[in-house]
Design a protein around this motif. Structure first.
Motif, PDB file in Angstrom:
ATOM      1  N   UNK A 148       6.674   9.256 -14.399  1.00  0.00           N
ATOM      2  CA  UNK A 148       5.613   8.372 -14.890  1.00  0.00           C
ATOM      3  C   UNK A 148       4.949   7.646 -13.726  1.00  0.00           C
ATOM      4  N   UNK A 149       3.639   7.807 -13.609  1.00  0.00           N
ATOM      5  CA  UNK A 149       2.849   7.070 -12.618  1.00  0.00           C
ATOM      6  C   UNK A 149       2.040   6.027 -13.363  1.00  0.00           C
ATOM      7  N   UNK A 150       2.031   4.796 -12.852  1.00  0.00           N
ATOM      8  CA  UNK A 150       1.313   3.715 -13.516  1.00  0.00           C
ATOM      9  C   UNK A 150       0.336   3.042 -12.560  1.00  0.00           C
ATOM     10  N   UNK A 151      -0.691   2.437 -13.149  1.00  0.00           N
ATOM     11  CA  UNK A 151      -1.666   1.633 -12.409  1.00  0.00           C
ATOM     12  C   UNK A 151      -1.764   0.294 -13.125  1.00  0.00           C
ATOM     13  N   UNK A 152      -1.516  -0.807 -12.395  1.00  0.00           N
ATOM     14  CA  UNK A 152      -1.527  -2.143 -12.975  1.00  0.00           C
ATOM     15  C   UNK A 152      -2.619  -2.983 -12.339  1.00  0.00           C
ATOM     16  N   UNK A 153      -3.420  -3.624 -13.182  1.00  0.00           N
ATOM     17  CA  UNK A 153      -4.460  -4.539 -12.699  1.00  0.00           C
ATOM     18  C   UNK A 153      -3.801  -5.864 -12.345  1.00  0.00           C
ATOM     19  N   UNK A 154      -3.984  -6.320 -11.117  1.00  0.00           N
ATOM     20  CA  UNK A 154      -3.331  -7.545 -10.665  1.00  0.00           C
ATOM     21  C   UNK A 154      -3.967  -8.812 -11.220  1.00  0.00           C
ATOM     22  N   UNK A 155      -5.109  -8.682 -11.876  1.00  0.00           N
ATOM     23  CA  UNK A 155      -5.735  -9.835 -12.512  1.00  0.00           C
ATOM     24  C   UNK A 155      -5.207 -10.026 -13.921  1.00  0.00           C
ATOM     25  N   UNK A 156      -5.230  -8.969 -14.721  1.00  0.00           N
ATOM     26  CA  UNK A 156      -4.801  -9.066 -16.121  1.00  0.00           C
ATOM     27  C   UNK A 156      -3.330  -8.744 -16.308  1.00  0.00           C
ATOM     28  N   UNK A 157      -2.717  -8.109 -15.293  1.00  0.00           N
ATOM     29  CA  UNK A 157      -1.318  -7.652 -15.362  1.00  0.00           C
ATOM     30  C   UNK A 157      -1.139  -6.580 -16.429  1.00  0.00           C
ATOM     31  N   UNK A 160      -3.396  -0.267 -16.796  1.00  0.00           N
ATOM     32  CA  UNK A 160      -4.731   0.240 -17.117  1.00  0.00           C
ATOM     33  C   UNK A 160      -4.850   1.740 -16.899  1.00  0.00           C
ATOM     34  N   UNK A 161      -3.805   2.352 -16.364  1.00  0.00           N
ATOM     35  CA  UNK A 161      -3.811   3.795 -16.168  1.00  0.00           C
ATOM     36  C   UNK A 161      -2.388   4.308 -16.051  1.00  0.00           C
ATOM     37  N   UNK A 162      -2.160   5.475 -16.581  1.00  0.00           N
ATOM     38  CA  UNK A 162      -0.827   6.068 -16.460  1.00  0.00           C
ATOM     39  C   UNK A 162      -0.924   7.584 -16.627  1.00  0.00           C
ATOM     40  N   UNK A 163       0.112   8.256 -16.161  1.00  0.00           N
ATOM     41  CA  UNK A 163       0.178   9.706 -16.291  1.00  0.00           C
ATOM     42  C   UNK A 163       1.647  10.099 -16.328  1.00  0.00           C
ATOM     43  N   UNK A 164       1.983  11.027 -17.192  1.00  0.00           N
ATOM     44  CA  UNK A 164       3.362  11.495 -17.309  1.00  0.00           C
ATOM     45  C   UNK A 164       3.404  13.011 -17.185  1.00  0.00           C
ATOM     46  N   UNK A 165       4.415  13.519 -16.508  1.00  0.00           N
ATOM     47  CA  UNK A 165       4.553  14.958 -16.323  1.00  0.00           C
ATOM     48  C   UNK A 165       5.994  15.283 -15.945  1.00  0.00           C
ATOM     49  N   UNK A 166       6.304  16.557 -15.936  1.00  0.00           N
ATOM     50  CA  UNK A 166       7.642  17.002 -15.555  1.00  0.00           C
ATOM     51  C   UNK A 166       7.743  17.194 -14.048  1.00  0.00           C
ATOM     52  N   UNK A 167       6.699  16.814 -13.326  1.00  0.00           N
ATOM     53  CA  UNK A 167       6.690  16.924 -11.867  1.00  0.00           C
ATOM     54  C   UNK A 167       6.193  15.622 -11.279  1.00  0.00           C
ATOM     55  N   UNK A 168       6.306  15.485  -9.964  1.00  0.00           N
ATOM     56  CA  UNK A 168       5.802  14.282  -9.299  1.00  0.00           C
ATOM     57  C   UNK A 168       4.885  14.665  -8.137  1.00  0.00           C
ATOM     58  N   UNK A 169       4.033  15.652  -8.407  1.00  0.00           N
ATOM     59  CA  UNK A 169       3.050  16.048  -7.409  1.00  0.00           C
ATOM     60  C   UNK A 169       1.919  15.024  -7.339  1.00  0.00           C
ATOM     61  N   UNK A 170       1.057  15.167  -6.345  1.00  0.00           N
ATOM     62  CA  UNK A 170      -0.025  14.210  -6.130  1.00  0.00           C
ATOM     63  C   UNK A 170      -0.940  14.090  -7.341  1.00  0.00           C
ATOM     64  N   UNK A 171      -1.090  15.172  -8.085  1.00  0.00           N
ATOM     65  CA  UNK A 171      -1.964  15.136  -9.264  1.00  0.00           C
ATOM     66  C   UNK A 171      -1.497  14.095 -10.279  1.00  0.00           C
ATOM     67  N   UNK A 172      -0.199  13.786 -10.269  1.00  0.00           N
ATOM     68  CA  UNK A 172       0.339  12.798 -11.202  1.00  0.00           C
ATOM     69  C   UNK A 172      -0.299  11.429 -10.971  1.00  0.00           C
ATOM     70  N   UNK A 173      -0.379  11.001  -9.707  1.00  0.00           N
ATOM     71  CA  UNK A 173      -0.943   9.678  -9.423  1.00  0.00           C
ATOM     72  C   UNK A 173      -2.469   9.698  -9.481  1.00  0.00           C
ATOM     73  N   UNK A 174      -3.073  10.826  -9.169  1.00  0.00           N
ATOM     74  CA  UNK A 174      -4.532  10.929  -9.293  1.00  0.00           C
ATOM     75  C   UNK A 174      -4.933  10.786 -10.758  1.00  0.00           C
ATOM     76  N   UNK A 175      -4.196  11.451 -11.641  1.00  0.00           N
ATOM     77  CA  UNK A 175      -4.507  11.368 -13.073  1.00  0.00           C
ATOM     78  C   UNK A 175      -4.381   9.936 -13.588  1.00  0.00           C
ATOM     79  N   UNK A 176      -3.375   9.203 -13.085  1.00  0.00           N
ATOM     80  CA  UNK A 176      -3.185   7.812 -13.527  1.00  0.00           C
ATOM     81  C   UNK A 176      -4.350   6.936 -13.094  1.00  0.00           C
TER      82      UNK A 176
END
Length: 226
Positions: A148-157, A160-176
């Motif tokens: 699971x890759x997550x993106x958190x807004x430091x203002x609202x906490x 605001x974005x996430x991506x889940x997959x069976x791998x941890x390739x770069x595409x995982x964080x790009x998708x989030x």
């Protein structure tokens, strides 16, 4: 017949030294406000997911799971509700960081933007969409490991974005991060995204994506977010 028998309410209000209007307000409680109704709804959602996950989901995970159901809630609000009810997540060793450093990555140009004027760590923001952070975690599921890759807004906490997959390739964080962008959570004038120095975040593909989307990368020392 005594006055109190003829005018019981007036007599009672006189003895208690309250007005008739105050008495009737007490007799007919005001309708709950929209804020109260919304909080009660969120409270019910948080408790429901907490019980469904058998107490194994913390505030971040609950916020993500609710977002998948279409319920928008800040991680801080989830935390407040859990604390108010005396609920705590059961810590699982299977939920932890997974990123590793790539010694060959070119990161000389990436600075740490999560510092204040005195050089102290500062993970705050007054404007949504301008300063965000992200990470990768993994957890055991009935079907195996899920990343699971997550993106958190430091203002609202909020997540605001996430991506889940069976791998941890770069595409995982790009998708989030792309989810955060597509939902309008990245400032059009440019956003700062902070992460650790894991190989996914220092990869050429991710750096190119950030540059193409007006995102300034931020990184602290090895092994920490800032």
């Amino acid at each position: 017949m005594s006055p109190e028998a003829i005018f019981p309410i007036d007599w009672m209000c006189h003895k208690l030294k309250v007005s008739r209007a105050s008495f009737y307000r007490w007799l007919r409680p005001a309708e709950p406000t929209k804020t109260q109704v919304r909080h009660d709804e969120l409270d019910a959602h948080v408790v429901r997911v907490y019980k469904r996950e058998k107490g194994k989901a913390g505030r971040d995970q609950i916020a993500i799971l609710l977002a998948q159901e279409g319920v928008s809630i800040a991680t801080g609000t989830v935390g407040s509700i859990l604390r108010g009810r005396g609920l705590r997540a059961i810590r699982m060793r299977s939920w932890k960081k997974t990123t590793t450093v790539d010694p060959d990555a070119r990161t000389e140009h990436i600075q740490n933007h999560m510092l204040d004027n005195e050089g102290k760590r500062d993970f705050t923001s007054e404007v949504p969409g301008t300063r965000l952070c992200g990470d990768i975690t993994y957890l055991r599921t009935g079907s195996g490991w899920l990343y699971l890759a997550t993106v958190i807004d430091l203002s609202t906490r909020m997540v605001v974005g996430w991506s889940m997959a069976a791998h941890m390739r770069t595409s995982l964080i790009i998708d989030a991060l792309a989810m955060a962008r597509d939902h309008g959570h990245l400032d059009v004038n440019g956003a700062i995204f902070n992460s650790d120095r894991g190989s996914q975040y220092t990869s050429g593909d991710f750096q190119k994506w950030c540059f193409a989307n007006g995102v300034t990368q931020s990184m602290g020392a090895v092994g920490v977010l800032g």
